[in-house]
Scaffold this active site. Structure first.
Site, PDB file in Angstrom:
ATOM      1  N   SER A 145       0.793  -1.325  -0.038  1.00 34.18           N
ATOM      2  CA  SER A 145       0.073  -0.136  -0.082  1.00 34.18           C
ATOM      3  C   SER A 145       0.708   1.466   0.101  1.00 34.18           C
ATOM      4  O   SER A 145       1.780   1.458  -0.855  1.00 34.18           O
ATOM      5  CB  SER A 145      -0.887  -0.196   1.209  1.00 34.18           C
ATOM      6  OG  SER A 145      -1.878   0.852   1.068  1.00 34.18           O
ATOM      7  N   ASP A 304      -2.141   6.115  -3.880  1.00 30.30           N
ATOM      8  CA  ASP A 304      -1.105   5.607  -3.626  1.00 30.30           C
ATOM      9  C   ASP A 304      -0.774   4.155  -4.304  1.00 30.30           C
ATOM     10  O   ASP A 304      -1.568   4.013  -5.394  1.00 30.30           O
ATOM     11  CB  ASP A 304      -1.280   4.859  -1.924  1.00 30.30           C
ATOM     12  CG  ASP A 304      -2.544   3.872  -1.885  1.00 30.30           C
ATOM     13  OD1 ASP A 304      -2.988   3.932  -2.931  1.00 30.30           O
ATOM     14  OD2 ASP A 304      -2.344   3.161  -0.960  1.00 30.30           O
ATOM     15  N   ASP A 306      -1.183   1.042  -4.663  1.00 29.49           N
ATOM     16  CA  ASP A 306      -2.048   0.030  -5.059  1.00 29.49           C
ATOM     17  C   ASP A 306      -3.580   0.476  -5.409  1.00 29.49           C
ATOM     18  O   ASP A 306      -4.590  -0.094  -5.645  1.00 29.49           O
ATOM     19  CB  ASP A 306      -2.173  -0.914  -3.921  1.00 29.49           C
ATOM     20  CG  ASP A 306      -2.556  -0.480  -2.738  1.00 29.49           C
ATOM     21  OD1 ASP A 306      -2.584   0.346  -2.474  1.00 29.49           O
ATOM     22  OD2 ASP A 306      -3.438  -1.523  -2.096  1.00 29.49           O
ATOM     23  N   ASP A 308      -5.834   2.335  -3.426  1.00 37.20           N
ATOM     24  CA  ASP A 308      -7.005   2.277  -2.452  1.00 37.20           C
ATOM     25  C   ASP A 308      -7.019   3.406  -1.678  1.00 37.20           C
ATOM     26  O   ASP A 308      -7.852   3.573  -0.866  1.00 37.20           O
ATOM     27  CB  ASP A 308      -6.867   0.824  -1.793  1.00 37.20           C
ATOM     28  CG  ASP A 308      -5.680   0.764  -0.713  1.00 37.20           C
ATOM     29  OD1 ASP A 308      -4.910   1.576  -0.702  1.00 37.20           O
ATOM     30  OD2 ASP A 308      -5.694  -0.314  -0.238  1.00 37.20           O
TER      31      ASP A 308
END
Length: 564
Positions: A145, A304, A306, A308
């Site tokens: 993340s 970010d 990824d 999410d």
């Protein structure tokens, strides 16, 4: 675990490759580093693995990834039978993410479980969508993340597309912990599994279906049709997975005036243009602000690695850049969505938020007769509630959100989705532009209508074995102290979620609620070596008064923690 014994085993065993051994030889004179890498196995938490990349049992590497996957395979076979199980795997741009994705697929294949993988990096929300779309048994995404570049991780999803619940995690952990010998995990070559059709590389059909599902979440088609073209947007994917889905969905919905920070479109695992790839950090937007000055943007967004989480920067009347935090963005989404449902809000409607999220969204929802349900921190708990409502039709889900820039509008996924969030943010910005105001002014209009709310998050990083001990000491001290002795003289209630209260699972969280409805909560992070302190304050008079209350609580708790 004897760390010296484990270190020697990794050096001498033929199972571990030469690259791993060279790295371990390089630390042979650093006793503390050897201990840190081998004093325990990297823990598989309620969501999966996360840690620093490197050789050792307490690091993320292809061997710890294999071990986690082997345990997951055993869980799948015992829970769902040995036949017809399928899993979908995605990954971000981090160092070794593609390698770890392939290693996961290879172990699955060796255990008779077919894997679908993407041809390149994909976002976490698309992975959540793909589990349901492909009717898979489970899913995995390789990502850390928003963590620093040294980290990587491994998140596990259930058949509903949500992060696994505590009970499932415990069962998987038990299977992983039963694996004592890394070398017992055998795999063949990637090409061999491809030929056997045990690994399949997906085409673009999943991408298309995901984008279509996101586009269905537009709240007010008239606003988008009339004003999307006038909105000037600057966007940065911060080197991660958001570029393709966000640029595509915005363009297809008519937001054509999109400028992208080209330097940050490169899939750079070193994140060389930023200190941390976290849209909560204002410094990640330095390049975006320069581009915004050039093109005259109305809003700046960043996601970010990824995809999410989404950060948002807007302008006030003076043209100054202002950062909206996760609580503010979530509250604006609640307001905009409910206002634009034009009185057609089902009587059983709910929003879902976490116990450490601002109460402003709940206040707005209550004015529209919409119930607010609280969950523990972690979007998986919001996903579980959505699944529950889908099965029973008891509640109509409108949106879920948390303070840490996590939002979900719609039920196409079961995890926070920055793609749909970016679309709704742009729709709100277009609406504001049509009214001749900025999102920042819309935020202050919300305060005037619903109350002045201030909030803050303080994260204290304490790494290593000693850090774990220190975090435990802080929690024990606060849990056992007299509230009056530690400065909480106007305390109304203490909620200790370790005991399992309010119908929620047990969790190591303390929440102190004051008589004026201000509050603070403290908990260890479940994914990082840090302790997090959340602050919330409210005033009916002004934002300055709310800020004053907030700062008073902050100074008090920080003095306490520094004294421990």
């Amino acid at each position: 675990m004897c760390y010296k014994k484990e270190y020697s085993k990794w050096l001498l065993s033929e199972y571990f490759d030469s690259e791993t051994k060279e790295e371990l030889i390089s630390i042979k004179d650093d006793e503390n580093e050897i201990e840190e890498r081998f004093y325990k196995n990297l823990e598989f938490g309620t969501g999966g693995l996360r840690g620093k990349i490197g050789a050792g049992t307490n690091r993320v590497n292809k061997y710890t990834i294999r071990r986690a996957t082997a345990g997951l395979c055993e869980y799948i076979k015992k829970s769902f039978g040995k036949e017809n199980n399928r899993i979908v795997i995605a990954h971000d741009n981090r160092y070794k993410s593609r390698e770890f994705c392939i290693e996961t697929a290879k172990v699955m294949a060796e255990n008779g479980i077919k894997s679908y993988i993407f041809d390149d990096l994909r976002s976490t929300p698309e992975l959540s969508f793909a589990v349901r779309y492909l009717k898979c048994t489970m899913g995995v995404v390789i990502t850390a993340s928003h963590n620093p570049k040294e980290y990587n991780g491994y998140k596990v999803y259930d058949s509903n597309g949500g992060q696994i619940c505590i009970e499932v995690a415990d069962n998987i952990i038990a299977e992983i912990n039963s694996i004592k010998d890394y070398s017992a995990i055998k795999v063949k070559s990637y090409d061999e599994y491809l030929k056997l059709n045990m690994i399949e590389v997906l085409d673009n059909s999943v991408d298309d279906a995901f984008i279509d599902a996101v586009k269905e979440q537009i709240v007010n088609e008239d606003i988008v049709c009339k004003y999307a073209k006038d909105l000037k947007i600057v966007y940065t994917p911060i080197h991660g997975t958001g570029l393709m889905p966000i640029s595509r969905v915005l363009n297809e919905c008519g937001f054509k005036n999109l400028s992208i920070v080209e330097e940050q479109t490169i899939h750079d695992p070193m994140f060389s243009t930023v200190k941390y790839p976290n849209p909560e950090e204002i410094s990640v937007f330095d390049m975006a602000k320069k581009l915004s000055d050039k093109v005259g943007a109305d809003i700046i967004m960043g996601t970010d690695p990824d995809c999410d989480r989404v950060g948002l920067i807007v302008k006030n009347k003076k043209g100054e850049y202002k950062v909206l935090n996760g609580n503010q963005i979530g509250s604006l989404m609640v307001r905009y969505i409910l206002e634009n449902m034009n009185g057609n809000i089902p009587s059983n409607s709910v929003i879902i938020k976490t116990i450490v999220t601002s109460e402003l969204g709940a206040e707005i929802a209550s004015k529209y007769g919409v119930e607010t349900i609280n969950t523990l921190t972690g979007f998986k708990f919001i996903g579980e509630k959505i699944n529950e409502f889908e099965k029973t039709n008891e509640k109509h889900f409108i949106m879920g959100y948390e303070d840490s820039y996590g939002y979900l509008i719609g039920t196409h996924a079961r995890d926070k989705d920055r793609v749909v969030s970016a679309l709704i943010i742009c729709e709100i910005a277009a609406y504001c532009k049509s009214k001749g105001i900025s999102i920042y002014e819309y935020m202050y209009d919300t305060y005037e209508k619903y109350g002045y709310y201030s909030d803050k998050l303080k994260s204290i990083v304490i790494e290593g074995k000693k850090g774990v001990e220190k975090i435990s000491e802080i929690m024990t001290y606060l849990r056992n102290s007299d509230p009056n002795e530690i400065g909480f003289n106007d305390l109304l209630e203490i909620k200790d979620y370790k005991n399992g209260i309010d119908g929620l699972p047990k969790s190591n969280v303390l929440k102190f609620i004051m008589k004026d409805k201000s509050w603070l909560a403290i908990r260890p992070s479940g994914t990082e070596p840090k302790i997090k302190i959340y602050f919330g304050a409210k005033s009916d008079d002004s934002i300055e008064d709310s800020d004053r209350k907030l700062n008073s609580m902050y100074e008090n708790i920080m003095n306490i923690i520094e004294s421990i």
